[in-house]
Design an enzyme around this catalytic site. Structure first.
Site, PDB file in Angstrom:
ATOM      1  N   LYS A   1      -4.958 -20.828  57.757  1.00  0.00           N
ATOM      2  CA  LYS A   1      -4.183 -21.851  58.455  1.00  0.00           C
ATOM      3  C   LYS A   1      -5.063 -22.596  59.449  1.00  0.00           C
ATOM      4  O   LYS A   1      -5.776 -21.984  60.241  1.00  0.00           O
ATOM      5  CB  LYS A   1      -2.999 -21.203  59.173  1.00  0.00           C
ATOM      6  CG  LYS A   1      -2.058 -20.458  58.239  1.00  0.00           C
ATOM      7  CD  LYS A   1      -0.949 -19.762  58.987  1.00  0.00           C
ATOM      8  CE  LYS A   1      -1.477 -18.644  59.875  1.00  0.00           C
ATOM      9  NZ  LYS A   1      -0.394 -17.850  60.488  1.00  0.00           N
TER      10      LYS A   1
ATOM     11  N   GLY B   1       5.292 -18.375  68.148  1.00  0.00           N
ATOM     12  CA  GLY B   1       5.943 -17.861  66.947  1.00  0.00           C
ATOM     13  C   GLY B   1       5.696 -18.656  65.690  1.00  0.00           C
ATOM     14  O   GLY B   1       6.376 -18.430  64.679  1.00  0.00           O
TER      15      GLY B   1
END
Length: 261
Positions: A173, A206
């Site tokens: 990512k 998160g």
């Protein structure tokens, strides 16, 4: 109804971990179950205390779920100890879980360490080979590979090397990159880029939990891996782009955005 089990830590402030996972699952229309690896006292400013589940109690939670309600997918998040990793791997094999998404959570968004050093080694050894996909961010991918990532080419190389080493698909990512929010997937010998616009919002508490949960949800719903990642990335962008602003630090996302809204 499709079923997804999250094996992860609890975030008392609700922005990450089990709480983020269950919100994500609810919005995706799947039935969410949870096995809690640790209780954390945390908020948008950081983690102030951690109470780990014993391996025996984690095992009991997982078996209570999967022996009664079979899961179409499982995602793992915070796994603080090597003994917990062994418990998870044994249950994944025992219950024949094919759609396993491993988010190798090492450090919280706030910078708090969530994993012992020996845990990442055990995770790589016995859990990665069971995974459909692992989803490290750039710092995690650097730690796992021992290679510095400074470019798109570096991301590709690390994704490929990790995938070949552990026999699983790898999504590196790019949210920690300076220029963009692009991610690269290594799957079965090929590389695929998923492009995303960097959203100017410091409230990203998160994000990793949410993305991995959304991928697991879409796999459970029958989408292939590439489609599951794209759908999850679209959902995450929407949740960040809603510009929810709670807390004094890195605030949470707005998970409760229904499809089409």
């Amino acid at each position: 109804m499709k079923v997804v089990l999250s094996i992860a830590g609890s975030d008392s402030s609700g922005g990450a971990g089990i709480q983020a996972d269950l919100k994500t699952m609810t919005v995706h229309g799947v039935y969410g179950m949870s096995a809690i690896t640790a209780l954390t006292a945390q908020n948008t400013l950081g983690v102030t205390d951690i109470l780990e589940s014993t391996p025996e109690f984690l095992d009991a939670q997982i078996k209570a779920c999967l022996s009664d309600i079979p899961a179409n997918a499982v995602k793992t998040g915070m796994l603080p100890t090597p003994e917990q990793v062994e418990i998870v791997a044994n249950n994944i094999k025992e219950y024949g879980i094919e759609n396993l998404v491993v988010d190798p959570v090492m450090v919280a968004t706030s910078g708090s360490k969530l994993m012992k050093d020996s845990t990442s080694e055990k995770m790589a050894e016995i859990l990665f080979p069971l995974a459909k996909v692992i989803t490290p961010n750039i710092p995690e991918a650097e730690a796992l590979s021992g290679q510095e990532i400074k470019s798109k080419e570096d991301m590709q190389q690390v994704a490929k090397s990790l995938g070949e080493k552990y026999g699983c698909s790898v999504l590196v990512k790019g949210g920690h990159a300076i220029e963009d929010a692009n991610d690269v997937l290594y799957e079965a010998g090929s590389l695929t880029w998923f492009y995303g616009e960097r959203i100017e919002n410091p409230n990203t508490h998160g994000t990793g939990c949410t993305l991995s949960s959304a991928i697991a949800c879409n796999l459970a719903l029958g989408h292939d891996l590439k489609d599951s990642i794209q759908r999850a990335k679209d959902y995450l962008s929407k949740a960040i782009g809603a510009n929810l602003d709670l807390g004094q630090g890195h605030g949470p996302l707005n998970h409760m955005l229904m499809e089409g809204k």
